[in-house]
Design an enzyme around this catalytic site. Structure first.
Site, PDB file in Angstrom:
ATOM      1  N   LYS B  76       0.817  -1.239  -0.010  1.00 38.85           N
ATOM      2  CA  LYS B  76      -0.026   0.083   0.024  1.00 38.85           C
ATOM      3  C   LYS B  76       0.895   1.165  -0.008  1.00 38.85           C
ATOM      4  CE  LYS B  76      -3.788   1.844   2.792  1.00 38.85           C
ATOM      5  NZ  LYS B  76      -4.621   1.683   4.007  1.00 38.85           N
ATOM      6  N   SER B 151      -9.902   1.295   2.915  1.00 34.25           N
ATOM      7  CA  SER B 151      -8.853   2.345   2.159  1.00 34.25           C
ATOM      8  C   SER B 151      -7.844   1.346   1.416  1.00 34.25           C
ATOM      9  CB  SER B 151      -8.249   3.321   3.087  1.00 34.25           C
ATOM     10  OG  SER B 151      -7.347   2.723   3.896  1.00 34.25           O
ATOM     11  N   SER B 175     -10.079  -0.888   7.154  1.00 36.68           N
ATOM     12  CA  SER B 175      -9.345  -0.579   5.747  1.00 36.68           C
ATOM     13  C   SER B 175      -8.710  -1.664   5.144  1.00 36.68           C
ATOM     14  CB  SER B 175      -8.506   0.514   5.983  1.00 36.68           C
ATOM     15  OG  SER B 175      -9.164   1.824   5.792  1.00 36.68           O
TER      16      SER B 175
END
Lengths: 95, 485
Positions: B76, B151, B175
Site C-alpha cells: 500500500k 482504504s 481498511s
C-alpha cells in the site's frame, strides 16, 4: 443544526484550509450531517466514566536524554519545495 | 508448469526453496500480470527495473533460508519506501520521495521479499471504496463497476487479480478487512502495537495498524510473522518475543468457545449475510466449538465515537502538511499564512478536508468536552464490552461488512452512508484488538462475502487457528476469468 456556515469558515481558518463559497456550502451540509450523526453519543450518561487515556496496554518508555542530530540534515531538506543549504525557505512573514 | 495465479504464497515460497522457480521468473510473471491489468488502476508507482535487479541479486545467492525468499511484493502506498515515491493517495504528497524505510516494509525485505510497486489507496487512508484517491478509483477484479473496498483498495484488488502474491495494508477502522471481504481475500488487523507504525503515513495514531492481506489463512500467518516486530522507534510498539504463527497453525479448535454478539444483527442487513453468519456458526459447532450468545451493548455507539476520535487525530497528524518541509506547495498567496491555506486547500481532497475540519471542530475550545472527551469515555465503554466478553469466550464471530461490494459512485454523495460500511469493523480498532476477515461465500450476484473473527489482545495465533479451521470447511472458490486482460 450543530454547525452553520460561519462556524465552518472559522474552523477552516483554524485548520489553515482555504475554501471558496461553493465548497463552504457543500461542506457545511456534510459537516452538519456528520455532527448530527456523532451526537448520538449524548444518549449515554458518561459522568461516572473515566476517560480512556491510551489504548496501548503499556507505559510509554522514555529514552535517554542524549542529544542526537541524526546527521540527516540533507535528508531532511531533500523533499522541501524551497530551500537553501541550511534552511527551509518560506514566503515573507513580516511586512 | 504450475499456474502461479492459482497457488498460495506458501506454495510459491516452497517452489523457490526447491529451486523449481527463480525470483526473476516470479518477478517477470507479476510484471506481465500488472502490465495487462492497468485497467484496474491498482498501482500508483511501479519500480520494475529495481525489482528485476533485486531478483537477479537474490537468485545469485546461496542461502534461501528466510520467510519470503525472493518473493516480489507490492505494498500500500502508505508505507514509506526509501527512494521510492510514497503518496498516501494524495496530491499533497504527489512528489514525496522518502529518505527512509518503514519498519514493516524493512521487515519484509529482511525476510527476502522484493518491492514490486506501490498500491493505490484512499487519500490518507480515509475512505471505504478507494474513490477518494487523487490517483483515481480502483476497480474490483470481481466485476467491472464495483469498488474494491477501502482504504486498502489497491492492495485488495491487486491481490485478488494476482498482481502480487500477498500484500500489506493498514487498518484504522476496517481498511484491511472490508476490502478483503469485498474481493474474496483474507485480511488481518493485528493487536494495536504488534506491528510498528514507524514510517507509515499517519492517519489516526491510536487506531492505525498495518497488517497482511493474502489469498488464504496460512499465507496470512506467514506474512504476519514477517512484519510484526518490537520497534523502539514506535513508542506504542509491544515488546514481546516473535511468534511462529505459520509453524503453529493448526485446525484443532475443539472445546473452544466462540461468542455471537446480538448487536451485530443490524436492521436492513441482507438475508444472505445473515445466512453466511449462520453457516459459520454451523461449521464451528461441527468442529466441536461451543457457541455462546454474548452482548456488546455499546456497539451502536462505535461509529459515532470513531467519527470523533479518528478525525480529531487526523487533524493533528495532518497539520504537518504545510508546504514547507516536504510535499506540495501552492504558488498562490501573498504571505506565509496564505501559502499554508492555499497549499492545504489545493493539496487535500474533499474527504480529507471534511475530516480535518470535523477534527479541528471537535478539538476546538468550547466543543472539546462535549465531543472529544465524551468520545474517549464511550471508547472506554466499548473496550470494556469486549473485556467482559473475553472472560467468557475465546473469540467472537461476526460478518465482516453489512453488504457485499457496491457500485462505483453509489455512495459518494452521502458521507454517512459510506461510513456505515465500517459498522462491524470499527469497534475492533477502538478497542485495540486483532481481527481477521476471511472469504466465506458469495451473494446471488456472485460478489464475495466475508466473516470476521475478533480475538483478545495478542491472541492472534488462536484467531488464525479458528480462521484456518473455518476456511478448510468452507472451501471458498474464486473464479476470476481475468476479463481485464
Amino acid at each position: 443544526m450543530p454547525i452553520d456556515k460561519s462556524q465552518v469558515k472559522k474552523v477552516a481558518k483554524l485548520s489553515r484550509i482555504s475554501l471558496d463559497d461553493n465548497k463552504i456550502n457543500s461542506l457545511s451540509k456534510d459537516l452538519d450531517s456528520i455532527l448530527t450523526f456523532v451526537e448520538k453519543l449524548n444518549e449515554l450518561d458518561t459522568k461516572e466514566i473515566k476517560t480512556l487515556k491510551s489504548i496501548a496496554d503499556k507505559t510509554l518508555e522514555a529514552r535517554n536524554d542524549i542529544v542526537d542530530d541524526g546527521k540527516i540534515k540533507n535528508d531532511i531538506l531533500k523533499n522541501s519545495p524551497e530551500k537553501n543549504e541550511d534552511f527551509f525557505i518560506v514566503p515573507k512573514v513580516i511586512e | 508448469m504450475v499456474d502461479l495465479n492459482n497457488i498460495s504464497l506458501t506454495e510459491i515460497v516452497k517452489l523457490v526453496k526447491l529451486k523449481k522457480i527463480s525470483s526473476l521468473e516470479l518477478t517477470n510473471h507479476y510484471i506481465k500480470n500488472i502490465e495487462k491489468g492497468k485497467k484496474l488502476n491498482c498501482f500508483i508507482t511501479t519500480c520494475f527495473d529495481e525489482t528485476i535487479k533485486n531478483s537477479k541479486t537474490f537468485d545469485a545467492k546461496k542461502n534461501y533460508d528466510s520467510l519470503l525468499p525472493g518473493i516480489p511484493i507490492a505494498v500500500k502506498d502508505l508505507f514509506c519506501t526509501k527512494d521510492v515515491k510514497t503518496t498516501a493517495g494524495s496530491k499533497i504528497l504527489e512528489n514525496f520521495i522518502p529518505t527512509y524505510e518503514s519498519t514493516v516494509t524493512s521487515n519484509l525485505w529482511k525476510e527476502g521479499a522484493i518491492l514490486l510497486g506501490k498500491l493505490n489507496c484512499d487519500e490518507f487512508a480515509m475512505g471505504s471504496s478507494n474513490e477518494t484517491s487523487f490517483f483515481g478509483n480502483v476497480i474490483n477484479p470481481i466485476e467491472k463497476n464495483l469498488v474494491p473496498g477501502g482504504s486498502s483498495g489497491g492492495s485488495s484488488s491487486a491481490l485478488a487479480a494476482s498482481f502480487t502474491p500477498a500484500t500489506i495494508g493498514t487498518d484504522t477502522g476496517g481498511s484491511i478487512r472490508q476490502p478483503a471481504s469485498f474481493t474474496g481475500t483474507v485480511g488481518l488487523k493485528p493487536t494495536y502495537g504488534l506491528c510498528s507504525r514507524w514510517g507509515i503515513v499517519a492517519f489516526a495514531s491510536s487506531l492505525d495498524q498495518a497488517g497482511p492481506m493474502t489469498k488464504n489463512v496460512e499465507d496470512c500467518a506467514l506474512m504476519l510473522e514477517a512484519i510484526s516486530s518490537y520497534d523502539k522507534k514506535d513508542s506504542t510498539s509491544i515488546n514481546k518475543k516473535k511468534e511462529n504463527y505459520s509453524k503453529n497453525l493448526n485446525k484443532n479448535i475443539k472445546g473452544m468457545k466462540i461468542g455471537i454478539p446480538k448487536e451485530y444483527r443490524v436492521d436492513n442487513m441482507p438475508k444472505e449475510i445473515d445466512q453466511l453468519w449462520s453457516k459459520g456458526i454451523d461449521i464451528l459447532k461441527k468442529s466441536g466449538v461451543k457457541i455462546i450468545d454474548i452482548s456488546l451493548p455499546h456497539t451502536k455507539y462505535a461509529l459515532p465515537t470513531y467519527y470523533i476520535v479518528a478525525p480529531a487525530e487526523a487533524s493533528s497528524n495532518l497539520a504537518r502538511y504545510d508546504g514547507v518541509k516536504f510535499g506540495y506547495r501552492s504558488n498562490k498567496g501573498k504571505n506565509l499564512l496564505e501559502m499554508y491555506e492555499n497549499t492545504r486547500g489545493e493539496g487535500f481532497g474533499d474527504e480529507v478536508k471534511r475530516r480535518v475540519l470535523i477534527g479541528t471542530y471537535v478539538l476546538s475550545s468550547g466543543y472539546y468536552d462535549a465531543y472529544y472527551l465524551k468520545a474517549q469515555k464511550v471508547r472506554k465503554l466499548i473496550k470494556k464490552d469486549f473485556d467482559n466478553s473475553f472472560r467468557k469466550v475465546d473469540a467472537i464471530l461476526t460478518p465482516s461488512t453489512p453488504s457485499s461490494a457496491f457500485k462505483i459512485g453509489e455512495k459518494t454523495s452521502d458521507p454517512i452512508s459510506m461510513y456505515l460500511n465500517d459498522i462491524f469493523t470499527v469497534p475492533v480498532n477502538l478497542a485495540g484488538l486483532p481481527a481477521i476477515s476471511l472469504p466465506a461465500g458469495q451473494d446471488s450476484k456472485g460478489r464475495p462475502l466475508g466473516l470476521q473473527l475478533i480475538s483478545n489482545s495478542l491472541d492472534e495465533q488462536r484467531m488464525l487457528n479458528i480462521a484456518f479451521a473455518i476456511e478448510s470447511e468452507i472451501s471458498f472458490k474464486q473464479n476470476l476469468n481475468r476479463w481485464w486482460e
